[in-house]
Design a protein around this motif. Structure first.
Motif, PDB file in Angstrom:
ATOM      1  N   ALA A   1      -3.092  -1.303   3.879  1.00  0.00           N
ATOM      2  CA  ALA A   1      -2.542  -2.380   3.463  1.00  0.00           C
ATOM      3  C   ALA A   1      -2.662  -3.184   4.876  1.00  0.00           C
ATOM      4  N   LEU A   2      -3.210  -3.034   6.086  1.00  0.00           N
ATOM      5  CA  LEU A   2      -3.251  -4.096   7.531  1.00  0.00           C
ATOM      6  C   LEU A   2      -4.545  -5.232   6.666  1.00  0.00           C
TER       7      LEU A   2
ATOM      8  N   ALA B   1       0.525  -1.763  -0.175  1.00  0.00           N
ATOM      9  CA  ALA B   1      -0.004  -0.047  -0.292  1.00  0.00           C
ATOM     10  C   ALA B   1       0.962   1.441  -0.330  1.00  0.00           C
ATOM     11  N   LEU B   2       0.737   1.983  -0.880  1.00  0.00           N
ATOM     12  CA  LEU B   2       1.620   3.406  -1.171  1.00  0.00           C
ATOM     13  C   LEU B   2       0.961   4.520  -0.790  1.00  0.00           C
ATOM     14  N   ALA B   3       1.483   5.314  -0.081  1.00  0.00           N
ATOM     15  CA  ALA B   3       1.299   6.912  -0.662  1.00  0.00           C
ATOM     16  C   ALA B   3       2.082   7.556  -0.885  1.00  0.00           C
TER      17      ALA B   3
ATOM     18  N   THR C   1      -3.934   8.022   6.508  1.00  0.00           N
ATOM     19  CA  THR C   1      -4.415   6.572   7.222  1.00  0.00           C
ATOM     20  C   THR C   1      -5.155   5.788   5.978  1.00  0.00           C
ATOM     21  N   ARG C   2      -6.080   5.910   5.844  1.00  0.00           N
ATOM     22  CA  ARG C   2      -6.722   4.944   4.872  1.00  0.00           C
ATOM     23  C   ARG C   2      -6.023   4.451   4.112  1.00  0.00           C
TER      24      ARG C   2
ATOM     25  N   LEU D   1      -0.182  -1.278  12.259  1.00  0.00           N
ATOM     26  CA  LEU D   1       0.924  -2.363  11.425  1.00  0.00           C
ATOM     27  C   LEU D   1       1.721  -2.582  11.904  1.00  0.00           C
ATOM     28  N   ARG D   2       2.633  -2.331  13.172  1.00  0.00           N
ATOM     29  CA  ARG D   2       3.632  -2.508  13.757  1.00  0.00           C
ATOM     30  C   ARG D   2       3.019  -3.866  14.436  1.00  0.00           C
TER      31      ARG D   2
END
Length: 575
Positions: free
Chosen positions: A137-138, A109-111, A131-132, A175-176
């Motif tokens: 990604a999650l 997922a890329l921003a 955030t979205r 995510l962490r």
């Protein structure tokens, strides 16, 4: 690069770095990096995406930016007018372009932020979109890659823009917790609230060559403090020296570095957990291979300047090493190196002491004596390995931790203690190899492991023979006698149970055949790591604690330590 015509009409550009006049098509072929001086021009978000991801793999997120004006801000122009002008000038809805893609075949997922849109400022819509992206990604269980370019939080949205630092950071924390890799690619410029949140709180921080990163800009710092700033202040290269970023990467190499990191993270998540754990490898209790050597002779061999270093082994026994730098606090200790590599095709996190072969190298690396920053760097990489489910391999070769005044002022004892504690509970396999000198707590800070190996002519001791002789003998000239009394050779420590296995060296020792020594080390680590990969994390930690529990006084007296009782006590304390 500066230009005087619309982009589609440009034939020539002038480099801001060296003022060279450059043919635009040539410049584009060189990824907008000046071929004369290497200056990296700013890229807009669509161009950045095109350079980083696999062709035709980018899919924008369906979420559209919500138009917000939360406080009705007006300066020379009403805020909505500024937004409209930014949209028209950039062709983007907001200061970030978000989506999913593949990099080197790996899904992400890329921003990507765009400085053209109000200086890439962080407002409510930007925070929501990033955030979205993190939430996507999650949901997809893929890594998150953030490309930053920003002047900071968006003033026109007041305190709500400030809150976006926490909003995005909460998503990164999720995510962490899930063990998913997060990477930020810092580009020029990245300042303010973006620098103080998601640009620097990801697992790995890559900085493009020449990028500038900081909380306050240099003009503000000069105005407030009146200070003269050091040369290169806040540039990527300056930040690397001060431990703030993991890597400084030229633009042409960014995609390759990202691919290597993503491959390691993906492989870590594929490690199977079997239904039945394999039996642990039995400890080797025989003497070290080859004829017995005098302990003092072994000490001298372990210190030989030609003996392979951690970086030597990373070039020969391992493949694809990507070094990660810095403690993220203020320094990058050169006495400790670490990063992601492959061993027999499997990604691992390798951390080791680094000495050198020449006097200049030894001085530059502080003779392999880690500062608190070195131990904190190692700790950060250990924890990253645990989150990504990567095995840890440590290579120990140090006379001891840095004994200097600065090291003491920076908390040397606490830094070592924290490493020992973290390794005691690290939920991923750890194999340590003493390759040269294993000196005191500085060595143990990398050697609390599931399997501890030792090269045939290495040494491992509570203190150097010279130090022991100076304290317990009339003078340090008794060092050879102290070396024999300390029982510091591989054979001695194998018999004591401190070391699980002795790794043979080519004759007469590793410095005569570094390639052969690397092959033997690689085989030994692979063989010891393989059975650990299938062991559940809770079992790994329990066994590791039991391994070190047996070194208590009860063992010396022939009494089995009450493991079950101490486990119950720990459980009650945890509750």
């Amino acid at each position: 690069m500066t230009t005087t015509a619309p982009r589609d009409e440009q034939l020539w550009s002038r480099c801001d770095g060296c003022a060279s006049l450059l043919y635009r098509k040539r410049l584009r072929r060189n990824l907008d990096v000046c071929p004369e001086c290497g200056s990296h021009a700013r890229l807009d978000a669509p161009d950045r995406v095109a350079q980083l991801v696999d062709p035709d793999s980018f899919t924008p997120l369906p979420d559209r930016a919500v138009r917000v004006d939360p406080i009705g801000f007006v300066d020379a122009l009403p805020y909505p007018h500024r937004l409209g002008a930014a949209r028209a000038g950039s062709g983007l809805d907001e200061a970030v372009l978000c989506g999913t893609a593949r990099v080197g075949g790996h899904p992400v997922a890329l921003a990507v932020m765009d400085f053209r849109f109000l200086g890439g400022s962080l407002g409510c819509a930007v925070g929501e979109l990033i955030t979205r992206t993190a939430e996507r990604a999650l949901a997809d269980a893929t890594p998150l890659v953030l490309v930053t370019a920003s002047g900071g939080a968006r003033m026109q949205e007041g305190a709500l823009s400030l809150m976006q630092m926490a909003t995005v950071s909460q998503a990164v924390a999720g995510l962490r917790e899930a063990g998913l890799l997060t990477v930020s690619v810092v580009t020029d410029p990245t300042y303010g609230g973006v620098a103080a949140s998601f640009a620097t709180n990801t697992d790995v921080v890559l900085a493009e060559s020449g990028a500038r990163l900081g909380f306050a800009g240099p003009r503000v710092i000069r105005q407030v403090t009146g200070a003269t700033l050091p040369e290169g202040f806040q540039t990527a290269e300056f930040l690397l020296r001060h431990g703030q970023v993991d890597l400084v990467v030229p633009r042409h190499a960014l995609r390759g570095r990202l691919t290597a990191l993503l491959a390691a993270a993906e492989a870590g998540r594929r490690v199977p957990v079997p239904r039945q754990e394999p039996a642990p490898r039995p400890a080797v209790t025989a003497d070290a291979p080859g004829p017995a050597r005098d302990a003092w002779e072994t000490v001298r061999t372990a210190r030989h300047p030609g003996r392979p270093t951690t970086l030597d082994y990373l070039e020969t026994a391992f493949d694809g090493f990507v070094e990660l730098h810095g403690d993220r606090i203020g320094a990058d200790c050169p006495a400790v190196v670490g990063g992601v590599a492959r061993l027999d095709g499997r990604p691992v996190m390798v951390i080791g002491h680094q000495k050198g072969h020449t006097t200049a190298e030894l001085v530059a690396r502080n003779f392999g004596m880690a500062s608190p920053a070195g131990h904190r760097k190692a700790l950060r990489l250990m924890r990253l390995a645990a989150r990504l489910r990567l095995p840890v391999v440590t290579l120990v070769d140090t006379p001891g931790a840095d004994p200097g005044v600065d090291a003491e002022q920076q908390g040397q004892a606490a830094a070592i203690a924290e490493n020992i504690l973290a390794l005691s509970v690290l939920p991923t396999p750890v194999v340590a190899v003493v390759t040269g000198e294993g000196g005191s707590g500085g060595a143990l800070a990398l050697a609390v492991a599931d399997r501890v190996l030792m090269l045939e002519h290495a040494v491992y001791s509570v203190i150097s023979p010279e130090g022991c002789a100076a304290i317990l003998w009339p003078d340090s000239s008794a060092a050879p006698q102290a070396a024999r009394a300390l029982r510091l050779t591989a054979a001695d420590l194998c018999r004591l149970g401190v070391v699980d296995e002795v790794v043979p060296e080519p004759r007469p020792a590793a410095h005569r055949d570094p390639a052969g020594a690397a092959e033997l080390l690689g085989r030994a680590v692979t063989a010891n790591l393989a059975p650990l990969l299938a062991v559940p994390p809770t079992t790994l930690v329990r066994r590791r604690r039991q391994r070190f529990r047996r070194f208590g006084a009860a063992r010396s007296a022939g009494v089995n330590p009450p493991i079950q009782a101490t486990d119950r006590i720990r459980t009650e304390v945890a509750r």
